[in-house]
Scaffold this motif. Structure first.
Motif, PDB file in Angstrom:
ATOM      1  N   ASN A 131       7.826 -16.415  67.292  1.00 28.53           N
ATOM      2  CA  ASN A 131       8.351 -17.772  67.425  1.00 28.53           C
ATOM      3  C   ASN A 131       7.865 -18.445  68.702  1.00 28.53           C
ATOM      4  O   ASN A 131       7.615 -19.650  68.712  1.00 28.53           O
ATOM      5  CB  ASN A 131       9.877 -17.777  67.337  1.00 28.53           C
ATOM      6  CG  ASN A 131      10.327 -17.656  65.901  1.00 28.53           C
ATOM      7  OD1 ASN A 131      10.190 -18.589  65.132  1.00 28.53           O
ATOM      8  ND2 ASN A 131      10.828 -16.493  65.539  1.00 28.53           N
ATOM      9  N   THR A 149      15.279 -20.015  65.351  1.00 28.40           N
ATOM     10  CA  THR A 149      14.941 -18.641  64.962  1.00 28.40           C
ATOM     11  C   THR A 149      14.780 -17.770  66.194  1.00 28.40           C
ATOM     12  O   THR A 149      15.255 -16.640  66.243  1.00 28.40           O
ATOM     13  CB  THR A 149      13.654 -18.641  64.111  1.00 28.40           C
ATOM     14  OG1 THR A 149      13.832 -19.524  63.005  1.00 28.40           O
ATOM     15  CG2 THR A 149      13.338 -17.258  63.600  1.00 28.40           C
ATOM     16  N   TYR A 150      14.110 -18.313  67.211  1.00 30.33           N
ATOM     17  CA  TYR A 150      13.918 -17.584  68.471  1.00 30.33           C
ATOM     18  C   TYR A 150      15.268 -17.206  69.074  1.00 30.33           C
ATOM     19  O   TYR A 150      15.457 -16.099  69.575  1.00 30.33           O
ATOM     20  CB  TYR A 150      13.132 -18.472  69.440  1.00 30.33           C
ATOM     21  CG  TYR A 150      12.856 -17.844  70.792  1.00 30.33           C
ATOM     22  CD1 TYR A 150      11.687 -17.142  71.018  1.00 30.33           C
ATOM     23  CD2 TYR A 150      13.760 -17.966  71.844  1.00 30.33           C
ATOM     24  CE1 TYR A 150      11.410 -16.575  72.247  1.00 30.33           C
ATOM     25  CE2 TYR A 150      13.493 -17.403  73.079  1.00 30.33           C
ATOM     26  CZ  TYR A 150      12.327 -16.709  73.276  1.00 30.33           C
ATOM     27  OH  TYR A 150      12.067 -16.144  74.495  1.00 30.33           O
ATOM     28  N   LYS A 191      13.248 -25.709  64.196  1.00 33.55           N
ATOM     29  CA  LYS A 191      13.572 -24.460  63.480  1.00 33.55           C
ATOM     30  C   LYS A 191      13.051 -23.211  64.186  1.00 33.55           C
ATOM     31  O   LYS A 191      13.785 -22.230  64.298  1.00 33.55           O
ATOM     32  CB  LYS A 191      13.089 -24.528  62.033  1.00 33.55           C
ATOM     33  CG  LYS A 191      13.984 -25.393  61.177  1.00 33.55           C
ATOM     34  CD  LYS A 191      13.576 -25.359  59.726  1.00 33.55           C
ATOM     35  CE  LYS A 191      14.526 -26.219  58.915  1.00 33.55           C
ATOM     36  NZ  LYS A 191      14.156 -26.245  57.502  1.00 33.55           N
ATOM     37  N   PRO A 192      11.800 -23.189  64.686  1.00 33.71           N
ATOM     38  CA  PRO A 192      11.381 -21.995  65.431  1.00 33.71           C
ATOM     39  C   PRO A 192      12.226 -21.735  66.683  1.00 33.71           C
ATOM     40  O   PRO A 192      12.447 -20.591  67.051  1.00 33.71           O
ATOM     41  CB  PRO A 192       9.922 -22.275  65.782  1.00 33.71           C
ATOM     42  CG  PRO A 192       9.457 -23.241  64.753  1.00 33.71           C
ATOM     43  CD  PRO A 192      10.659 -24.079  64.433  1.00 33.71           C
ATOM     44  N   LEU A 198      17.425 -14.767  65.967  1.00 37.14           N
ATOM     45  CA  LEU A 198      16.910 -13.541  65.358  1.00 37.14           C
ATOM     46  C   LEU A 198      16.663 -12.493  66.437  1.00 37.14           C
ATOM     47  O   LEU A 198      16.032 -12.787  67.447  1.00 37.14           O
ATOM     48  CB  LEU A 198      15.618 -13.794  64.589  1.00 37.14           C
ATOM     49  CG  LEU A 198      15.762 -14.455  63.229  1.00 37.14           C
ATOM     50  CD1 LEU A 198      14.399 -14.582  62.571  1.00 37.14           C
ATOM     51  CD2 LEU A 198      16.704 -13.693  62.320  1.00 37.14           C
TER      52      LEU A 198
END
Length: 195
Positions: free
Chosen positions: A121, A108-109, A104-105, A112
């Protein structure tokens, strides 16, 4: 049996696990942004969630989500399950951690905007890598035998090294080099166009 995958994505982990298990399967590439298979089919007819991986059995039943697919593969090839009374559960625990707390990170990295979010992240991914490096119990995650969970850890470390510029600790760098030499991993990388 068919594995629906996107080269270099998280679906590379079950691809590796299937090769490690010695199971016979066909590969079908998916263009995830358009949700189209390499034959032009609508991937959402296979997996309404719209993302890879998906494993389709000969009877038409579909299994999705890395934790479930990788666990099923390991159950077909018990040498991929860590030993001990909690071996299977520890493998699922590791797969869950990597899926939730590392994958997930990375997403997101990637998606986003903003340098501040990317820095946050990157730090989180680095912390997760440090934790996993400390969990290595020999050559692999659970000791001297490769487990199905190692397939996913290999992919996550590959992402950090290649796509996201998050340098893994030395122990994970050495781990990655070891795993990359395995014949099943080499076969997967070649099939996905990375070797």
């Amino acid at each position: 049996m068919k594995l629906y995958h996107a080269p270099g994505s998280c679906s590379q982990a079950p691809h590796i696990a299937l090769n490690e298990a010695g199971l016979s399967f066909d590969r079908v590439k998916v263009d995830v942004p358009t949700r189209t298979t390499e034959t032009g089919g609508d991937f959402t007819e296979i997996n309404p969630k719209g993302y890879v991986p998906a494993l389709v059995f000969d009877n038409g039943e579909v299994l999705t989500e890395n934790v479930a697919i990788i666990t099923w593969i390991a159950e077909q090839a018990p040498h991929l399950i860590p030993s001990g009374p909690l071996g299977r559960i520890r493998m699922i625990e590791a797969l869950g951690f990597m899926t939730e707390e590392l994958h997930k990170p990375f997403l997101t990295y990637m998606f986003l905007p903003g340098d501040e979010m990317k820095a946050i992240n990157r730090r989180v991914i680095g912390e997760r890598f440090d934790y996993l490096a400390g969990q290595l119990k020999g050559a692999y995650l659970f000791g001297d035998d490769f487990s199905a969970a190692d397939a996913l850890l290999f992919v996550m470390v590959s992402w950090g090294r290649g796509f996201f510029d998050v340098k893994p600790p030395g122990a994970l760098e050495a781990y990655h080099a070891r795993v990359a030499e395995r014949p099943a991993v080499q076969a997967t990388l070649k099939a996905e166009g990375f070797a």
